[in-house]
Write an enzyme that holds these catalytic residues in place. Sequence first.
Site, PDB file in Angstrom:
ATOM      1  N   ASN A 285     -24.661  -5.997   1.315  1.00  0.00           N
ATOM      2  CA  ASN A 285     -25.917  -6.414   1.940  1.00  0.00           C
ATOM      3  C   ASN A 285     -26.124  -7.884   1.584  1.00  0.00           C
ATOM      4  O   ASN A 285     -26.491  -8.202   0.456  1.00  0.00           O
ATOM      5  CB  ASN A 285     -27.058  -5.543   1.396  1.00  0.00           C
ATOM      6  CG  ASN A 285     -28.416  -6.008   1.868  1.00  0.00           C
ATOM      7  OD1 ASN A 285     -28.525  -6.841   2.774  1.00  0.00           O
ATOM      8  ND2 ASN A 285     -29.459  -5.481   1.254  1.00  0.00           N
TER       9      ASN A 285
ATOM     10  N   HIS B  39     -34.647  -0.662   3.067  1.00  0.00           N
ATOM     11  CA  HIS B  39     -34.346  -1.380   1.825  1.00  0.00           C
ATOM     12  C   HIS B  39     -35.648  -1.660   1.071  1.00  0.00           C
ATOM     13  O   HIS B  39     -36.680  -1.923   1.676  1.00  0.00           O
ATOM     14  CB  HIS B  39     -33.608  -2.689   2.130  1.00  0.00           C
ATOM     15  CG  HIS B  39     -33.050  -3.306   0.889  1.00  0.00           C
ATOM     16  ND1 HIS B  39     -33.828  -4.084   0.059  1.00  0.00           N
ATOM     17  CD2 HIS B  39     -31.831  -3.212   0.309  1.00  0.00           C
ATOM     18  CE1 HIS B  39     -33.092  -4.448  -0.979  1.00  0.00           C
ATOM     19  NE2 HIS B  39     -31.880  -3.940  -0.856  1.00  0.00           N
TER      20      HIS B  39
ATOM     21  N   GLU C 262     -31.224   3.331  -4.554  1.00  0.00           N
ATOM     22  CA  GLU C 262     -31.311   2.024  -5.200  1.00  0.00           C
ATOM     23  C   GLU C 262     -32.586   1.955  -6.043  1.00  0.00           C
ATOM     24  O   GLU C 262     -33.658   1.636  -5.517  1.00  0.00           O
ATOM     25  CB  GLU C 262     -31.351   0.909  -4.146  1.00  0.00           C
ATOM     26  CG  GLU C 262     -30.135   0.873  -3.249  1.00  0.00           C
ATOM     27  CD  GLU C 262     -29.957  -0.509  -2.613  1.00  0.00           C
ATOM     28  OE1 GLU C 262     -28.913  -1.123  -2.867  1.00  0.00           O
ATOM     29  OE2 GLU C 262     -30.857  -0.960  -1.910  1.00  0.00           O
TER      30      GLU C 262
HETATM   31  P1  PGA Z   1     -27.975  -6.216  -6.046  1.00  0.00           P
HETATM   32  O1  PGA Z   1     -28.709  -5.717  -4.715  1.00  0.00           O
HETATM   33  O2  PGA Z   1     -26.561  -5.706  -6.009  1.00  0.00           O
HETATM   34  O3  PGA Z   1     -28.041  -7.734  -5.987  1.00  0.00           O
HETATM   35  O4  PGA Z   1     -28.749  -5.669  -7.200  1.00  0.00           O
HETATM   36  C1  PGA Z   1     -28.481  -4.433  -4.199  1.00  0.00           C
HETATM   37  C2  PGA Z   1     -29.280  -4.258  -2.935  1.00  0.00           C
HETATM   38  O5  PGA Z   1     -30.394  -4.805  -2.848  1.00  0.00           O
HETATM   39  O6  PGA Z   1     -28.835  -3.590  -1.976  1.00  0.00           O
END
Ligand code: PGA
Length: 249
Positions: A9, A94, A166
């Site tokens: 992402n 998200h 997440e």
């Molecule tokens: P990060 O983000 O790997 O920078 O923690 C993950 C995401 O927001 O999908």
Amino acid sequence: MRTKIVAGNWKMNKNLEETEALLSELSAKIPDTDAHVIVAPTFVNLEAAKRALEASTIEVAAQNMHFAENGAYTGEISADMLMNIGVDTVIIGHSERRSYFGETDDFLAKKVKTAVDKQMKVIFCFGEELEERKSNNHFSVVESQLKNGLFHLDAKAWKHIVLAYEPVWAIGTGETASPEQAQEMHAFIRNTIAKAYNTSVANAVSILYGGSVKPSNATEIFSKPDVDGGLIGGASLNSDDFVAIVKAI
Ligand code: PGA
């Protein structure tokens, strides 16, 4: 066997030249793998990304979309617009959309419905905030995010769904859920889906972990039985790091 997925992402990063440069590095370096490798550049560079990856197995996803067919929604992008340029995968829900742009479970449920009706693949994100974990509410928060965002779907529609757990406290913070915490939550998610639908739906859905996944922790996280891959933010912006994470799957 569930599909293994590593998705990058890119958020609001990389202009056109940088997008093309990173994609050409990834095309050259990503090893042959059974895993699905996905990148999600910003909207304005999706078409260029599709072109750059024409000869590659790397898939292109959008970071968001609107639920409406078309109409007076200034600044928004429809499912048909994405499909029209060959993008049939979309990230929905998200935590940055939820917290900075006020996207609620109900709003996200509409987006999911539209995307599934259009036969798109949805990477549906959810996860608890730090306070919710500290107060031991993380399971109930995740359960209600799943229920409100996804359980309007019938069992057949689940072939379009990829889940991305997440925990908000782990996104961009350098703080990762331990492999045990990830496994515990992924098993809970699968069990919740089994109860709402059945075990074949639950066992078929890929559940990705996201939140500060790096080359140094990917192997251990991906080794857990209910972790089917990762949604990678920061580390997806550098080809060496992203390729190392793909190799860890
Ligand atoms: P990060 O983000 O790997 O920078 O923690 C993950 C995401 O927001 O999908």
